[in-house]
Design a protein around this motif. Structure first.
Motif: not given
Length: 414
Positions: A354-369
């Motif tokens: 979960g520590q590295t995965k957090a970067a995905i959630d924090l990049s709020v304006n990056l498209p899911e694709a």
């Protein structure tokens, strides 16, 4: 005094290592009849283990002479293409790469070990990419006249290296540099820098250490910052070019990591001893090669180490949106077109799930694709970037991600 005491101890052990090596060689000499009977093989093996454990170690070389691609071996060219006081940029290429092969910047950790710890990472990615890697300098050999090196400087170096390589470069951060690499990506995104990375792969990185805290995280939070400043920071002795510089010594970092898994390290050396006794040199050499790399350590500047402890492990500044770079807030919302891949190991005892995965959630304006997460089952921290599971399971995912996001990003920055 701490550094001087260590130097005295090292000098003593170096002499003891040389003596033990001589006796081990004498006892195992085929012409020595005592090497075949009684305690001869046992004594020779014990002396060899001791000599290896206490031998002096310098900076290792990458030593990647060739790579095999689709069954064809290609010679590898290694060259230093850019140099700055606290780090150089090394490029690896081979003749089998196509003209439009992707360019990959691997950001190595500045955490006590040399960039050669990622030899297996470089070797595997080199099969289909032109690979660059940050070769951070040992702080004890950087003169005080070159100034300080802190977290801001680290981020600046990453940006500078990306600009040197050029637009369309992919970036991979292994462990500790995930934080400055992600921050650099956000800053370059906000500035619309044409050299912002096409993709960013983070592997076992402490983006948000509040998720699944490990022993490493606990050690960094159970004491105030002043304790680290007063107890683990030392001054480089006069015999080095960086004399007078305040550093977090590599030997202390190594001692810390060894102590966390002391039982495993002792067992590894016992197994090496048993392999030597029965004449299994191949298995013994595998252990030796690992510890040759693991025990090769370097110093990092005190300011960088203390800021990392403070902002990454204690204050969680980046995930809380409070990290500043040169007085400017690092806004992860500015990452809008750099594809992000987060890779974690199920058994990682350094950066928890979960520590590295957090970067995905924090990049709020990056498209899911442009977001992807991979959890490697049954893989520990070092298995994420070295070993068979890295080569056969994780690396292909990274390569596919780079390929899928190359052309779209190139069009976006054009």
């Amino acid at each position: 005094m701490l550094y001087n005491i260590h130097e005295l101890q090292t000098a003593y052990l170096n002499g003891a290592s040389a003596v033990a090596s001589i006796w081990a060689e004498a006892l195992s000499n085929p012409r020595n009849p005592f090497g075949y009977i009684g305690l001869g093989p046992v004594a020779a093996s014990a002396l060899e283990v001791f000599a290896h454990a206490t031998a002096p170690r310098g900076k290792p070389s990458f030593g990647i002479e060739q790579v095999s691609v689709d069954g064809v071996a290609h010679p590898v060219t290694e060259s230093i293409v850019y140099t700055r006081p606290f780090g150089s940029l090394i490029r690896f290429r081979h003749s089998g790469l196509p003209d439009r092969a992707p360019k990959l910047l691997i950001v190595a950790p500045m955490s006590g070990h040399y960039a050669t710890l990622l030899r297996g990472t470089v070797e595997r990615m080199l099969e289909r990419a032109e690979v660059y890697i940050t070769d951070w300098a040992d702080a004890r050999i950087v003169p005080l006249s070159e100034g300080r090196f802190d977290l801001d400087d680290y981020i600046d170096y990453v940006v500078d290296f990306l600009e040197f390589i050029g637009p369309g470069t992919h970036m991979m951060a292994v462990c500790q540099p995930s934080v400055p690499a992600l921050a650099a990506t956000a800053i370059m995104g906000e500035d619309k820098n044409p050299c912002r990375p096409a993709s960013l792969t983070m592997m076992g990185g402490p983006i948000d250490t509040r998720a699944s805290p490990t022993t490493v995280n606990t050690l960094a939070t159970e004491r105030p910052l002043a304790w680290f400043r007063n107890n683990v920071i030392a001054t480089v002795p006069m015999q080095y070019a960086g004399a007078g510089r305040k550093v977090y010594p590599g030997f202390m970092q190594l001692a810390s990591f060894m102590s966390m898994n002391l039982g495993n390290h002792l067992m590894s050396h016992y197994e090496m001893f048993k392999h030597l006794v029965i004449g299994d040199g191949e298995s013994a050499n595998a252990t030796k090669n690992f510890y040759d790399e693991y025990r090769s350590v370097c110093d990092m500047t005190a300011e960088f180490y203390l800021q990392t402890v403070e902002h990454v492990f204690q204050k969680h500044s980046l995930p809380k949106g409070e990290l500043l770079h040169r007085g400017r807030k690092v806004d992860l919302g500015k990452i809008t077109d750099t594809a992000i891949l987060a890779v974690e190991g199920e058994r990682d005892d350094i950066s928890g799930l979960g520590q590295t995965k957090a970067a995905i959630d924090l990049s709020v304006n990056l498209p899911e694709a442009k977001k992807k997460y991979h959890m490697a089952p049954k893989v520990g921290h070092y298995g994420i970037f070295n070993g068979s599971r890295w080569r056969n399971q994780i690396a292909p995912i990274v390569e596919d991600w780079m390929h899928a996001n190359a052309q779209r990003t190139l069009k976006a920055v054009a």
